[in-house]
Scaffold this motif. Structure first.
Motif: not given
Length: 365
Positions: A277-279, A298-300, A303-314
């Motif tokens: 849950d985050g922003v 940004d999970c608060g 903590i920051v979680i990164k998704y790399m090599h994507q083909s599209a944003f949602g």
């Protein structure tokens, strides 16, 4: 094996179509048991490779007329577009006399390479259902993006390419299906086709029977794996754990360096899910450090979680997200040797092992 024996094993039809060095390497690797080496070149480690199950089954029905006219129950697993492409692959398989197993191999391959989508781009100049490359002799971009011509090329019956296809492989009727897929594709991830066999068999059965039943993929396309305010970044989609967190030889640069995340091998277009849950903190269309299209959450608590090599944003920057929500699609943008998700967890700016971090929050990979 002698060179005479090797040439005999390759078969006259393949030789007549102009066998090239890359395919010779693949055949030799198979003969010498070096498939592991090919996987390692791409940064994968067979010892660390963990398969997530795929689960599609055909449920027979007595009312065949109704079943044939009704859409399959897919639970968002395969869309109308994907099923339409699968139908073309099956029809061209029948026309090429590849048989039911040949259709299964083709579907396995397209599931891994494109998730049954006719993708306009991919790794380097790859495109289409099978991610074929003009520079590798599979035809023009227009031919590759034509599902009929691309399927014919895969089966080995196309007139526009000299590359050997499925039916050009000596003894193809009796070889393991994953071996056949790799013999045609020459992938850097040679073992990943096998995990799609259950889904491909179910889909082939449904298509070749004239859609006489319901295709039920509720297991594979069910709800996200959630534990409180945390979720699996890919499940329920099938995946393979490949390059883990830690020091490694970079598959792009060849340098010994720190790999700051966990890589999941998945087809292009697989949904990336919010792990917390985050922003949405950041969307980068071309990360300067090789991450390609990248989404940061940004999970608060630093903590920051990164998704790399994507083909599209949602999502958009500033959007609130819930654990399990789709935030983008996997791809192979940036410094990448094949379709995968690089999943990275930073705590106060420092990368930590995502597998351990998520396990501590009730999520296992």
């Amino acid at each position: 094996m002698t060179w005479t024996g090797l040439l005999r094993a390759l078969g006259p039809r393949r030789l007549a179509k102009g066998l090239v060095g890359g395919l010779v390497l693949t055949v030799l690797a198979g003969l010498l048991g070096l498939t592991v080496l090919l996987g390692a070149i791409a940064g994968s480690s067979p010892g660390s490779e963990t398969m997530a199950p795929a689960s599609c089954v055909v449920i027979p029905t007595r009312d065949l007329a109704t079943a044939a006219s009704a859409p399959p129950r897919t639970s968002a697993r395969w869309s109308a577009e994907q099923l339409g492409n699968a139908r073309i692959i099956a029809q061209r398989g029948q026309a090429s006399r590849a048989g039911a197993n040949g259709v299964v191999v083709a579907l396995m391959t397209a599931m891994q390479e494109s998730s049954l989508r006719n993708l306009p781009s991919g790794d380097r100049d790859s495109a289409g259902l099978f991610q074929q490359r003009p520079s590798a002799g599979w035809g023009t971009r227009e031919q590759i993006l034509d599902p009929v011509q691309a399927s014919d090329a895969f089966y080995g019956v196309a007139g526009h390419t000299n590359n050997p296809g499925l039916t050009d492989i000596q003894g193809w009727q009796s070889l393991p299906l994953g071996v056949l897929a790799q013999a045609v594709q020459r992938s850097a991830y040679p073992t990943l086709y096998n995990r799609w066999e259950p889904d491909a068999r179910a889909l082939a059965e449904w298509l070749l029977s004239g859609a006489a039943g319901n295709l039920d993929c509720t297991g594979a396309g069910g709800p996200a794996q959630v534990s409180g305010s945390w979720a699996h970044p890919l499940a329920p989609a099938p995946y393979a754990l490949v390059s883990p967190f830690g020091m490694r030889l970079d598959p792009v640069t060849g340098a010994w360096s720190m790999h700051r995340g966990q890589d999941f091998a998945v087809p292009i277009g697989t949904p990336d899910r919010a792990a917390c849950d985050g922003v949405v903190l950041r969307l980068d269309p071309a990360d300067a450090h090789g991450g390609g299209m990248q989404t940061d959450l940004d999970c608060g608590g630093g903590i920051v979680i990164k998704y790399m090599h994507q083909s599209a944003f949602g999502v958009k920057v500033g959007d609130p997200v819930r654990a399990g929500q789709v935030v983008g699609r996997t791809g192979t943008t940036g410094h990448s040797t094949g379709p995968h998700l690089h999943f990275q967890v930073n705590i106060d700016g420092q990368a930590t092992d995502p597998v351990t971090f998520m396990r501590q929050r009730g999520i296992r990979f």
